[in-house]
Design a protein around this motif. Structure first.
Motif, short mmCIF file in Angstrom:
data_model
loop_
_atom_site.label_atom_id
_atom_site.label_comp_id
_atom_site.label_asym_id
_atom_site.label_seq_id
_atom_site.Cartn_x
_atom_site.Cartn_y
_atom_site.Cartn_z
N ALA B 14 0.81 -1.55 -0.24
CA ALA B 14 0.27 0.04 -0.06
C ALA B 14 0.77 1.21 -0.22
O ALA B 14 0.74 2.26 -0.64
CB ALA B 14 -0.67 0.45 0.99
N GLY B 15 1.92 1.02 1.14
CA GLY B 15 2.57 2.47 0.70
C GLY B 15 3.56 2.75 -0.45
O GLY B 15 3.80 3.99 -1.25
N ILE B 16 3.79 1.77 -1.16
CA ILE B 16 4.31 1.83 -2.10
C ILE B 16 3.52 2.47 -3.65
O ILE B 16 4.41 2.60 -4.57
CB ILE B 16 5.89 1.06 -3.06
CG1 ILE B 16 6.69 0.71 -1.75
CG2 ILE B 16 6.11 0.86 -4.15
CD1 ILE B 16 7.48 1.98 -1.83
N ARG B 17 2.67 1.58 -3.06
CA ARG B 17 1.87 2.00 -4.22
C ARG B 17 0.53 3.87 -4.21
O ARG B 17 1.44 4.43 -5.34
CB ARG B 17 -0.01 1.10 -4.39
CG ARG B 17 -0.80 1.64 -4.78
CD ARG B 17 -0.03 1.59 -6.15
NE ARG B 17 -0.48 0.14 -6.87
CZ ARG B 17 -0.54 -0.61 -8.20
NH1 ARG B 17 -2.15 0.36 -8.45
NH2 ARG B 17 -0.53 -1.46 -7.82
N THR B 18 1.13 4.31 -3.05
CA THR B 18 1.10 5.52 -3.14
C THR B 18 1.92 6.40 -3.10
O THR B 18 1.48 7.35 -4.53
CB THR B 18 0.97 5.79 -1.41
OG1 THR B 18 0.30 4.91 -0.63
CG2 THR B 18 -0.06 7.02 -0.97
N VAL B 275 -2.52 4.87 4.64
CA VAL B 275 -2.78 3.46 3.93
C VAL B 275 -3.06 2.24 4.28
O VAL B 275 -1.82 1.56 5.17
CB VAL B 275 -2.55 3.97 2.87
CG1 VAL B 275 -2.66 4.96 2.47
CG2 VAL B 275 -0.85 4.15 2.02
N GLY B 276 -3.51 1.39 3.98
CA GLY B 276 -3.20 -0.39 3.83
C GLY B 276 -4.39 -0.53 4.76
O GLY B 276 -5.39 -0.34 5.43
N GLU B 277 -3.43 -1.93 5.45
CA GLU B 277 -4.02 -2.43 6.25
C GLU B 277 -3.61 -2.20 8.19
O GLU B 277 -4.49 -2.77 8.78
CB GLU B 277 -3.08 -4.07 6.56
CG GLU B 277 -4.04 -5.59 5.56
CD GLU B 277 -3.12 -6.71 4.89
OE1 GLU B 277 -2.33 -6.66 6.35
OE2 GLU B 277 -3.78 -7.41 4.04
N CYS B 278 -3.20 -1.12 8.00
CA CYS B 278 -3.14 -0.32 9.06
C CYS B 278 -3.77 0.30 9.66
O CYS B 278 -4.25 0.55 10.89
CB CYS B 278 -1.96 -0.03 9.54
SG CYS B 278 -1.31 1.00 8.33
N VAL B 279 -4.41 0.43 8.53
CA VAL B 279 -5.50 1.79 8.68
C VAL B 279 -6.98 1.31 9.18
O VAL B 279 -7.50 0.21 8.94
CB VAL B 279 -5.64 2.68 7.21
CG1 VAL B 279 -7.26 3.29 6.98
CG2 VAL B 279 -4.78 3.81 7.25
N GLU B 294 -7.36 1.41 -3.63
CA GLU B 294 -7.52 3.03 -3.97
C GLU B 294 -7.57 3.38 -2.93
O GLU B 294 -7.31 4.88 -2.95
CB GLU B 294 -9.40 2.72 -3.51
CG GLU B 294 -10.02 0.95 -4.84
CD GLU B 294 -11.44 1.33 -4.38
OE1 GLU B 294 -12.01 1.64 -4.13
OE2 GLU B 294 -12.01 -0.13 -4.74
N GLN B 295 -7.52 3.63 -1.48
CA GLN B 295 -7.22 4.13 -0.62
C GLN B 295 -5.34 5.08 -0.72
O GLN B 295 -5.38 6.25 -0.79
CB GLN B 295 -6.55 3.58 0.19
CG GLN B 295 -7.77 3.04 1.27
CD GLN B 295 -7.47 1.98 2.40
OE1 GLN B 295 -5.83 2.04 2.98
NE2 GLN B 295 -7.94 1.65 3.34
N ALA B 296 -4.67 3.84 -1.85
CA ALA B 296 -3.83 4.90 -2.68
C ALA B 296 -3.60 6.11 -3.39
O ALA B 296 -3.04 7.14 -3.26
CB ALA B 296 -2.98 3.68 -2.96
N LYS B 297 -4.89 5.67 -4.18
CA LYS B 297 -4.61 6.42 -5.30
C LYS B 297 -5.62 7.92 -4.86
O LYS B 297 -4.43 9.47 -4.70
CB LYS B 297 -5.57 6.20 -5.95
CG LYS B 297 -6.26 6.41 -7.47
CD LYS B 297 -7.01 5.91 -8.77
CE LYS B 297 -6.27 6.18 -9.55
NZ LYS B 297 -5.79 5.42 -10.54
N VAL B 298 -6.18 7.80 -3.55
CA VAL B 298 -6.72 8.68 -2.69
C VAL B 298 -5.43 9.77 -2.30
O VAL B 298 -5.47 11.23 -2.37
CB VAL B 298 -8.02 8.60 -1.78
CG1 VAL B 298 -8.72 9.66 -1.34
CG2 VAL B 298 -9.39 8.07 -3.06
N CYS B 299 -4.76 9.20 -1.79
CA CYS B 299 -3.91 10.14 -0.63
C CYS B 299 -3.08 10.39 -1.52
O CYS B 299 -2.72 11.58 -0.90
CB CYS B 299 -3.67 8.94 0.38
SG CYS B 299 -2.15 9.47 1.65
N ALA B 300 -2.11 9.72 -2.56
CA ALA B 300 -1.56 10.19 -3.61
C ALA B 300 -2.28 11.85 -3.67
O ALA B 300 -1.28 12.35 -3.99
CB ALA B 300 -1.48 9.02 -4.53
N ASN B 301 -3.16 11.51 -4.22
CA ASN B 301 -4.17 12.59 -4.73
C ASN B 301 -4.20 14.23 -3.61
O ASN B 301 -3.63 15.13 -3.81
CB ASN B 301 -5.27 12.49 -4.67
CG ASN B 301 -6.05 13.50 -5.76
OD1 ASN B 301 -6.73 14.91 -4.65
ND2 ASN B 301 -6.16 13.59 -6.66
#
Ligand code: SRM
Ligand SMILES: Cc1cc2nc3c(=O)[nH]c(=O)nc-3n(C[C@H](O)[C@H](O)[C@H](O)COP(=O)(O)OP(=O)(O)OC[C@H]3O[C@@H](n4cnc5c(N)ncnc54)[C@H](O)[C@@H]3O)c2cc1C
Ligand code: SF4
Ligand code: FES
Lengths: 109, 810
Positions: B14-18, B275-279, B294-301
């Motif tokens: 999740a982190g790297i995807r972000t 983001v990710g499973e810790c959330v 999906e979280q990664a996309k929003v977070c990056a934005n």
């Protein structure tokens, strides 16, 4: 005595392009490559007689405008996968003048 | 401007995807530092199951190599966990004592496997199933030990058990309840699954509550609450996961079950995101990648400070990655009192399908044995589709509705050029390649990257099969992605983007920057590059005649005998007697062998000698006529009908509007030829609904249609929108032409282009008023340089060498 005929100044032929030389019997396509080499082929594709002078020149080849056969400018041979050969003529550039040799000379002399 | 500092804790999926999403949006915004406790670059955790089963190697599953971090300027610390976050000074500290300051912090620490706190759970040989180390421990144990016990009959447990079995161990699965995978399967499906796994050699102990792990240093057995016992040399606990929140908690960040975030993935500290499973988001923690991405996309934005995009939670679906077992589950598969169920059961074939329906909408699905339609059901579940129209056949699957239905296996035997997605023209090779190169593993990602199955969806099953076979069973050498031509490895889109983004302004510059393999290209790429450069840099780039196909160089169509044809433009199909007279005169003067009325409402003069062209054009120019571009990848004709000036049914001035459209657009170069038409009423005499851009006049205004084609493959247009004034028609047509000019591939007509990018994409771009006007402005700007009659220029002497022989020799 030679058979070389002066036909043009180099700059009269566009780079990666060609000009047509008309003779009594046929047309000859004279090509200029990107590195200013000159080649001459009978202006008639071995496939269905397409005018090679109207094709796109790339590297040392020309792609026929009618059905995309590729012909090697140095030998007149068709590059794979198709097969065939078109007559080619010796051509040279000296002091910016382009000449070609229409009839083969008895080079042994 | 100094870059802000972004620190990522957790070098996982999740982190790297972000970070990847962020680099796509704002590559220069941050100086990025990544900390990971594992001694590896980011890898595909999902694929640990195939690695354990011996179907893949650890190298196969790396998603981002060390080079990737270096190329993107990311500082990576592996094998060094962060142990402290100081929110006051905004610094993090690692176990090895490294300290780094941050402006924004991103937590993506994943989760832990839950280890049941029974006596002996800390013995050697008791592990979870979470990372590469766990897999290596299991593979090592399989070499020296015999008996394995997997505690937990869920997704992870069964994949671990299957892997250990494949490594030759004697495996017993211990489960607390009486059915396997109770969170994904109902009882009948679970029973089918258990029977299949037993056949493969797995043993099961159901309704068994673990009480203790026995052994001295290393595990020797597992004891249960009822007093029974089983021998074990290896125990894998796969009973669930627990979000990894200790670090966040110790820094005083508000946590419940997970780190609590809002819809922008921000924690209670506004400079810290997670983001990710810790959330934990809206009370939910997720354990599958689709929602995390999906979280990664929003977070990056939000990290990119674009500030739009919200994450509103996800509905998830599951599949079991045990080769040879097809299982799919989504939504609420156990019916409530108000629900109805549809069931299809075929014990002989080992097929079971159940849909839970409420109010004619799918609430949940469980499928076993035949999962081809899983994604179809899932789509309808998420969209809330009303199924009343096809309820009686829905269980037989999508192909029963008349869509192209394909068997799974067939696709695997086809070769790479086989077209899988007919709508978007995507081949099997392209899909497989994209999955491999981009590291994709969800259907939605494949859709986003390749557009395969993104339109009508009838090939969804095939794409799924490809996805499963590519990521599931190890793949051989990857075929390459579809390059522009054999001179390069880059695709059309790569080239278009590089020309624009790297401001490449000449053909040699493109060939150099993109590492062309030939010195001056070939007859395929030269015309394409010439067009892309011309479209990208109007007024700046100088057209290269030698890179034009002969028709466009000689401004006429070459005929089979080497002569040319001449088609003067007749705007909107209108013609004056003087013009007809001029045409007749040139036909006589130059001995034109044939004159014909074309299908494009104008006149064609065939068999003209090349040397005669400039003189003939000069005569036509003198009568006020210009080139019709009947030979070009350019605006061709605007066909019209008589319209309201004469026709008893006409609603608008279709002829006059056609003339205006042609006056606006003539002379523009395009990726392929472009045809328009205006019909005066829905009787549609001008055949506007098979044109690239068609207008159908109605009483209240104008219907605008796009993407039609009457050629090799007839395609009827799609309705773009309806407008009220001629000015709007002109604006929309110019904007549409410009979008096509900027984004379509060379030699791609609007019909395949619209299908490739999707009608909705084009509609959105056209609906956005500012964007539309900007496109229209760019079009008008480029037309300044394009609307010069090429015939006139040549009649006046330009490119004379093209039309005169060198000399005549005897
Ligand atoms: C002259 C004309 C036929 C006629 O006598 O009526 C014609 C002639 C040619 N068409 Fe056409 N097309 C002509 C109207 C059409 C139409 C009808 C129309 O425009 O309403 C169509 C179908 C509509 C469409 O394009 O969607 C049509 C679909 C094609 C196609 C198939 C395009 C496709 O997308 O599938 C080709 C092949 C291509 O472009 O690759 C083609 C290609 C050709 C070429 C250029 C073949 C070539 O590459 O040499 C022909 C040139 C003949 C020549 O030597 O001059 N022509 N062609 C028409 C010229 C119209 C004009 O005034 O400009
Ligand atoms: C065997 C297996 C099979 C799976 N199969 C599927 C499947 O088929 N489909 C599916 O959708 N999902 C599947 N999953 C789940 C999926 O892998 C996870 O949902 C996903 O990896 C979670 O991503 P994440 O980034 O939140 O956590 P992770 O990928 O676990 O990344 C977190 C990383 O942070 C590191 N870390 C933790 N604390 C610190 C710290 N203090 N400092 C530095 N680093 C730290 C961890 O070591 C870890 O590397 C599977 C998982 C496993 C284990
Ligand atoms: S479009 Fe309609 S109004 Fe126009 S000519 Fe055809 S039938 Fe008549
Ligand atoms: S005539 Fe040259 S390729 Fe056909």
């Amino acid at each position: 005595m030679t058979n070389w005929i002066e036909i043009a100044r180099l700059e009269e032929i566009p780079r990666l392009g060609s000009r047509v030389l008309k003779t009594d019997t046929m047309d000859i396509a004279v090509f200029r490559t990107n590195d200013d080499e000159i080649f001459a082929l009978k202006d008639s594709c071995p496939h269905k007689g397409g005018p090679l002078s109207q094709g796109i020149v790339h590297d040392h080849a020309v792609t026929c405008p009618l059905h995309n056969w590729k012909i090697d400018l140095r030998t007149g041979e068709v590059l794979g996968p198709d097969e065939g050969c078109v007559h080619h003529y010796a051509a040279k550039v000296e002091d910016g003048v382009v000449s070609i040799r229409l009839r083969e000379e008895a080079t042994a002399l | 401007m100094q870059k802000q500092k972004l620190v990522l804790i957790g070098n996982g999926m999740a982190g790297i995807r972000t970070v990847e999403e962020l680099l796509k949006l704002e590559p220069e915004a941050y100086e990025v530092t990544v900390f990971g406790s594992e001694p590896y670059p980011n890898y595909n955790r999902i694929m640990l199951s195939p690695v354990l089963a011996g179907e893949k190697t650890v190298d196969d599953i790396v998603l981002n190599s060390y080079e990737w971090y270096a190329e993107n300027g990311i500082t990576l610390h592996t094998g060094d966990p962060v142990i402290e976050i100081d929110r006051v000074t905004r610094r993090v500290r690692t176990a090895k004592g490294e300290q780094v300051g941050y402006d924004r912090l991103l937590l993506a620490t994943g989760s832990y496997p839950f280890i049941i706190p029974v006596p002996g759970s800390d013995l050697e040989g008791v592990i979870g199933f979470r990372d590469i180390d766990d897999v290596e421990t299991m593979l090592e144990s399989a070499k020296t030990y015999q008996k394995a016990v997997v505690i937990g009959g869920g997704l992870l447990g069964l994949e671990a058990a299957n892997g250990l079995l494949k490594n030759g161990m004697d495996v017993t699965v211990v489960h607390l309840l009486d059915t396997l995978m109770e969170r994904q399967l109902d009882k009948p499906a679970a029973a089918l699954l258990q029977a299949n796994l037993e056949e493969r050699g797995l043993k099961f102990m159901m309704e068994a509550q673990t009480a203790a792990i026995t052994g001295q240093d290393r595990v020797q057995g597992v004891k249960f609450a009822d007093g029974s016992e089983v021998e074990a040399d290896l125990v894998v606990m796969a009973v669930g996961i627990r979000p990894n929140i200790e670090l966040a908690q110790s820094a005083g960040i508000y946590c419940e079950r997970g780190i609590v975030v809002n819809d922008t993935l921000q924690t209670y500290d506004p400079s810290i995101y997670a983001v990710g499973e810790c959330v934990q988001h809206r009370g939910q923690c997720y354990g599958l990648v689709a929602p995390l991405f999906e979280q990664a996309k929003v977070c990056a934005n939000h990290l990119a400070k674009l500030g739009f995009g919200r994450y509103e939670g996800s509905v998830t679906s599951t599949k079991l990655k045990v080769t040879g077992i097809d299982l799919f589950s989504a939504g609420e598969f156990n019916e409530g009192d108000e629900d109805e169920t549809l069931v299809l059961q075929d014990p002989a074939q080992g097929v079971y399908k159940k849909l839970v329906i409420h109010d004619n909408r799918i609430k949940g699905a469980v499928m076993y044995g035949d999962t081809l339609d899983g994604t179809w059901y899932f789509q309808m579940l998420r969209d809330g589709t009303d199924i009343s129209g096809f309820r009686s056949t829905i269980l037989f699957g999508q192909h029963d509705l008349g869509d192209a239905g394909h068997g799974d296996e067939r696709i695997l035997s086809l070769d790479d050029s086989a077209e899988v997605c007919g709508c978007n023209g995507v081949s099997k090779g392209e899909i497989v390649d994209c999955i491999v190169k981009k590291g994709l593993f969800t259907l939605d990602e494949v859709r986003a990257h390749t557009k395969a199955s993104a339109s009508c969806g009838s090939c969804t099953g095939l794409v799924e099969t490809l996805l499963a076979s590519t990521v599931g069973e190890g793949y051989s050498a990857a075929p390459s992605k579809k390059p522009l031509c054999t001179c390069t490895e880059h695709s059309h889109d790569d080239v278009i983007a590089s020309i624009r983004d790297q401001e490449l302004k000449s053909m040699p510059a493109v060939r150099e920057a993109m590492e062309w393999k030939t010195p001056d290209g070939c007859a395929s790429c030269r015309p394409a590059l010439n067009y892309y450069l011309l479209a990208a840099w109007p007024g700046e780039y100088e057209d290269d005649a030698q890179s034009r196909f002969i028709n466009e160089r000689a401004h006429g169509n070459i005929q089979k005998d080497g002569t040319y044809s001449v088609v003067p433009r007749m705007f909107g199909g209108l013609v004056k007697p003087d013009e007809l007279r001029a045409i007749a005169d040139v036909a006589d003067k130059f001995d034109v062998p044939e004159v014909k009325v074309t299908g494009g409402q104008r006149v064609d003069l065939f068999g003209v000698k090349k040397e005669d062209l400039p003189a003939m054009w000069a005569d036509l120019n003198a009568a006020g006529m210009v080139s019709g571009h009947a030979y070009g990848k350019a605006l061709r004709t605007v066909k019209t009908c008589v319209g309201k000036s004469w026709c008893r049914f006409g609603t608008q001035d279709s002829t006059g509007l056609g003339v205006k459209l042609e006056e606006l657009t003539w002379g523009s170069w395009m990726p392929h030829k472009f045809k328009m038409a205006v019909s005066g009423c829905p009787r549609n005499c001008a055949e506007a609904t098979i044109k690239d851009f068609g207008v159908v006049c109605v009483d209240s205004g104008y219907e605008l249609h796009i993407g039609g084609n009457g050629g090799i493959k007839v395609r009827v247009t799609d309705l773009l929108t309806k407008v009220e004034t001629e000015d709007e028609v002109l604006e929309y047509s110019g904007a549409f032409v410009q979008l096509y000019r900027e984004e379509a591939h060379y030699l791609e007509r609007t019909a395949p282009w619209v299908e490739r990018v999707g009608l909705n994409y084009v509609k959105d771009r056209m609906a956005d008023e500012h964007g539309r006007q900007a496109l229209f402005e760019r079009f008008k700007f480029s037309q300044q340089f394009a609307q010069h009659d090429p015939w006139q220029e040549r009649a006046e002497g330009a490119q004379a060498h093209e039309f005169t022989p060198l000399k005549i020799v005897g």
